[in-house]
Write an enzyme that holds these catalytic residues in place. Structure first.
Site, PDB file in Angstrom:
ATOM      1  N   SER A 157      40.888  30.850  41.763  1.00 55.89           N
ATOM      2  CA  SER A 157      39.521  30.492  42.140  1.00 55.89           C
ATOM      3  C   SER A 157      39.480  29.182  42.915  1.00 55.89           C
ATOM      4  O   SER A 157      38.706  29.031  43.861  1.00 55.89           O
ATOM      5  CB  SER A 157      38.640  30.358  40.884  1.00 55.89           C
ATOM      6  OG  SER A 157      38.591  31.580  40.196  1.00 55.89           O
ATOM      7  N   GLU A 179      35.972  39.942  53.648  1.00 54.87           N
ATOM      8  CA  GLU A 179      36.660  40.481  52.469  1.00 54.87           C
ATOM      9  C   GLU A 179      35.658  40.777  51.350  1.00 54.87           C
ATOM     10  O   GLU A 179      35.712  41.822  50.696  1.00 54.87           O
ATOM     11  CB  GLU A 179      37.723  39.482  51.978  1.00 54.87           C
ATOM     12  CG  GLU A 179      38.462  39.991  50.744  1.00 54.87           C
ATOM     13  CD  GLU A 179      39.556  39.055  50.247  1.00 54.87           C
ATOM     14  OE1 GLU A 179      39.776  37.991  50.859  1.00 54.87           O
ATOM     15  OE2 GLU A 179      40.197  39.405  49.232  1.00 54.87           O
TER      16      GLU A 179
HETATM   17  C1  LIG Z   1      44.844  43.756  41.642  1.00 56.33           C
HETATM   18  C2  LIG Z   1      44.680  42.411  42.239  1.00 56.33           C
HETATM   19  C3  LIG Z   1      44.888  42.243  43.591  1.00 56.33           C
HETATM   20  C4  LIG Z   1      44.794  40.957  44.173  1.00 56.33           C
HETATM   21  N1  LIG Z   1      45.119  40.779  45.481  1.00 56.33           N
HETATM   22  C5  LIG Z   1      45.238  39.511  45.971  1.00 56.33           C
HETATM   23  C6  LIG Z   1      45.776  39.274  47.273  1.00 56.33           C
HETATM   24  O1  LIG Z   1      46.106  40.220  48.015  1.00 56.33           O
HETATM   25  N2  LIG Z   1      45.914  38.002  47.687  1.00 56.33           N
HETATM   26  C7  LIG Z   1      45.562  36.940  46.903  1.00 56.33           C
HETATM   27  O2  LIG Z   1      45.717  35.802  47.340  1.00 56.33           O
HETATM   28  N3  LIG Z   1      45.039  37.123  45.662  1.00 56.33           N
HETATM   29  C8  LIG Z   1      44.891  38.386  45.179  1.00 56.33           C
HETATM   30  N4  LIG Z   1      44.389  38.591  43.917  1.00 56.33           N
HETATM   31  C9  LIG Z   1      43.997  37.446  43.107  1.00 56.33           C
HETATM   32  C10 LIG Z   1      42.494  37.296  42.901  1.00 56.33           C
HETATM   33  O3  LIG Z   1      41.877  36.900  44.095  1.00 56.33           O
HETATM   34  C11 LIG Z   1      42.326  36.256  41.766  1.00 56.33           C
HETATM   35  O4  LIG Z   1      42.749  36.876  40.564  1.00 56.33           O
HETATM   36  C12 LIG Z   1      40.923  35.747  41.645  1.00 56.33           C
HETATM   37  O5  LIG Z   1      40.561  34.970  42.758  1.00 56.33           O
HETATM   38  C13 LIG Z   1      40.731  34.894  40.380  1.00 56.33           C
HETATM   39  O6  LIG Z   1      41.732  33.925  40.272  1.00 56.33           O
HETATM   40  P1  LIG Z   1      42.545  33.784  38.903  1.00 56.33           P
HETATM   41  O7  LIG Z   1      43.028  35.133  38.505  1.00 56.33           O
HETATM   42  O8  LIG Z   1      43.564  32.747  39.059  1.00 56.33           O
HETATM   43  O9  LIG Z   1      41.475  33.350  37.824  1.00 56.33           O
HETATM   44  P2  LIG Z   1      41.034  31.845  37.489  1.00 56.33           P
HETATM   45  O10 LIG Z   1      40.717  31.110  38.724  1.00 56.33           O
HETATM   46  O11 LIG Z   1      42.043  31.241  36.559  1.00 56.33           O
HETATM   47  O12 LIG Z   1      39.681  32.115  36.673  1.00 56.33           O
HETATM   48  C14 LIG Z   1      39.690  32.642  35.336  1.00 56.33           C
HETATM   49  C15 LIG Z   1      38.255  32.896  34.898  1.00 56.33           C
HETATM   50  O13 LIG Z   1      37.528  31.657  34.921  1.00 56.33           O
HETATM   51  C16 LIG Z   1      36.393  31.783  35.743  1.00 56.33           C
HETATM   52  N5  LIG Z   1      36.167  30.529  36.422  1.00 56.33           N
HETATM   53  C17 LIG Z   1      37.034  29.862  37.235  1.00 56.33           C
HETATM   54  N6  LIG Z   1      36.486  28.726  37.665  1.00 56.33           N
HETATM   55  C18 LIG Z   1      35.230  28.671  37.165  1.00 56.33           C
HETATM   56  C19 LIG Z   1      34.138  27.754  37.267  1.00 56.33           C
HETATM   57  N7  LIG Z   1      34.230  26.656  38.040  1.00 56.33           N
HETATM   58  N8  LIG Z   1      32.999  28.021  36.601  1.00 56.33           N
HETATM   59  C20 LIG Z   1      32.894  29.128  35.832  1.00 56.33           C
HETATM   60  N9  LIG Z   1      33.878  30.049  35.712  1.00 56.33           N
HETATM   61  C21 LIG Z   1      35.021  29.816  36.355  1.00 56.33           C
HETATM   62  C22 LIG Z   1      36.700  32.903  36.725  1.00 56.33           C
HETATM   63  O14 LIG Z   1      35.538  33.488  37.227  1.00 56.33           O
HETATM   64  C23 LIG Z   1      37.494  33.843  35.820  1.00 56.33           C
HETATM   65  O15 LIG Z   1      36.589  34.609  35.058  1.00 56.33           O
HETATM   66  C24 LIG Z   1      44.430  39.859  43.357  1.00 56.33           C
HETATM   67  C25 LIG Z   1      44.175  40.050  41.979  1.00 56.33           C
HETATM   68  C26 LIG Z   1      44.329  41.298  41.418  1.00 56.33           C
HETATM   69  C27 LIG Z   1      44.133  41.448  39.928  1.00 56.33           C
END
Ligand SMILES: Cc1cc2nc3c(=O)[nH]c(=O)nc-3n(C[C@H](O)[C@H](O)[C@H](O)COP(=O)(O)OP(=O)(O)OC[C@H]3O[C@@H](n4cnc5c(N)ncnc54)[C@H](O)[C@@H]3O)c2cc1C
Length: 398
Positions: A152, A261
């Site tokens: 994120s 996107e």
């Molecule tokens: C199947 C799949 C395909 C993907 N494909 C790609 C790709 O091609 N390229 C790529 O770069 N990424 C890809 N992703 C990654 C995806 O974009 C990230 O999983 C997503 O952006 C969330 O990041 P994170 O998983 O690190 O969660 P985190 O950032 O760790 O967040 C965890 C939780 O906390 C919440 N949260 C975070 N910050 C805050 C805040 N400030 N206030 C309130 N809530 C908050 C989030 O909403 C989430 O619910 C993919 C993910 C999956 C599962």
């Protein structure tokens, strides 16, 4: 009639539907089990001009705009495909636009570029080396932003690139990368300041470079036909010619292309909802309980009516916002709202569609079961529902 319906788009819809019916539906279950779609599918889609939709002919695309792209995405799912298939086959939709825009900046913006006034000397070369072959279906690209420490917080990226003569030396890792196993190259966000400084640059990194490792294939709840990878970089030497745009323009470039996107994911969400409404209506007409079709019961008809309403409302709103984006309006808040509206509609509709199918809905044989699993990622990828809410709250002045 939808605002995006034109005779040309109806033709595009027909083309997409016949592609999915002939080239996808007979094989989709096999690809779900194999964990990926074959390379040959990219070549077939390219020959029909489907891969190039939304990219200018000057870079090997088929022309068309965001609304054409939305038309194709919607029809892939409504014809019986899936959001997982869209993710796997159209990964170039997130891997290439930064290159096209950067080359546009160099040539005076004719390709829609807005990435700053000092582009990379390599930008024109990137079009020939990566964009054209990918749109021709002979190369596969991926986009790597997310890292194990977080997705994120894009500004917090820790993968570093240190300049050493004509090369950058890249160290770090990425995760959850769509098409990361099959990709020939990865458009990678790296930090060109001190780690975590937010000074980001995009580099195109070739598979096979020494120190670039593609890790295990990640197993997932849904999107089974879309391969997802962990990537790691240990002193990987990437030519400066593979830099997209000027150094430290990566954050801006990533943010600019998030709109497309997010609207693609919103489209996948409402189209999945529409498909599930169709599946549920068909099922409720055919399935008899207590001597009568399910669809004859008012409680079921009203539930179907509500599902249909949610899907159509989401579709209309996404189309409206996409039309404004295509016209060049700065509608960042509305894009975030469109994604959340469509994802919420999808979540409710897939759940109710599965419920109406009874026990069959829970089986792998049921198409609705796949949509139920596939839908869960749509509120996570491309910026989570919570991050969209942050954008909306900012737009409200909060
Ligand atoms: C199947 C799949 C395909 C993907 N494909 C790609 C790709 O091609 N390229 C790529 O770069 N990424 C890809 N992703 C990654 C995806 O974009 C990230 O999983 C997503 O952006 C969330 O990041 P994170 O998983 O690190 O969660 P985190 O950032 O760790 O967040 C965890 C939780 O906390 C919440 N949260 C975070 N910050 C805050 C805040 N400030 N206030 C309130 N809530 C908050 C989030 O909403 C989430 O619910 C993919 C993910 C999956 C599962």
């Amino acid at each position: 009639m939808s605002i995006v319906d034109t005779p040309e788009r109806r033709q595009l819809r027909e083309l997409t539907r016949s592609f999915v019916t002939r080239e996808v539906l007979p094989h989709l279950d096999d690809w779900e089990r194999a964990g990926e779609v074959p390379r040959a599918l990219h070549a077939t889609a390219a020959k029909l001009g489907l891969l190039g939709i939304g990219f200018p002919e000057s870079v090997g695309g088929s022309g068309g705009d965001l609304l054409d792209l939305i038309t194709v995405t919607e029809e892939v799912i409504r014809s019986g495909g899936s959001s997982g298939l869209v993710a796997a086959l159209f990964t170039h939709g997130i891997a290439l636009p930064h290159m096209v825009a950067a080359a546009g900046a160099r040539t005076g913006g004719s390709l829609g570029g807005r990435l700053g006034s000092t582009p990379s000397p390599g930008d024109d070369g990137l079009i020939d080396r990566y964009v054209r072959p990918t749109l021709a279906g002979t190369m596969i690209g991926a986009l790597a932003i997310t890292e194990p420490d977080g997705g994120s917080d894009v500004a917090g990226i820790r993968t570093t690139a240190r300049r050493d003569g004509d090369h950058y030396v890249v160290n770090g890792s990425k995760t959850y990368i769509t098409s990361g196993h099959r990709a020939d190259f990865v458009t990678t966000a790296v930090c060109t300041g001190f780690s975590g400084s937010g000074e980001l640059t995009l580099l195109v990194i070739d598979k096979g470079l020494p120190g670039f490792t593609v890790g295990r294939r990640l197993e997932k709840l849904g999107w089974h036909c879309s391969d997802t990878a962990e990537l790691s970089f240990a002193d990987v030497r990437v030519p400066v010619a593979n830099r997209i745009g000027a150094e430290n323009t990566g954050f801006l470039a990533i943010m600019q292309h998030f709109a497309a996107e997010r609207l693609s994911l919103a489209t996948q969400a409402y189209a999945t909802a529409q498909r599930c409404v169709e599946l549920a209506v068909r099922w409720c007409r055919d399935r008899e309980t207590f001597g009568r079709p399910l669809a004859s019961r008012q409680v079921v008809r009203h539930r179907l009516a509500e599902m249909h309403t949610r899907a159509e409302a989401a579709r209309s709103y996404v189309h409206e916002v996409a039309t404004r984006v295509a016209a060049g309006e700065p509608v960042v808040t509305e894009v975030a709202m469109a994604k959340n509206v469509a994802v919420a509609a999808c979540d409710q509709v897939v759940d109710q569609a599965l419920q109406l199918h009874g026990g069959f809905g829970y089986l792998r044989d049921a198409e609705v079961e796949r949509h139920y699993r596939d839908a869960r990622i749509l509120g996570i990828g491309g910026g989570t529902t919570e991050i969209m809410n942050e954008i909306i709250a900012k737009g409200m002045g909060l």
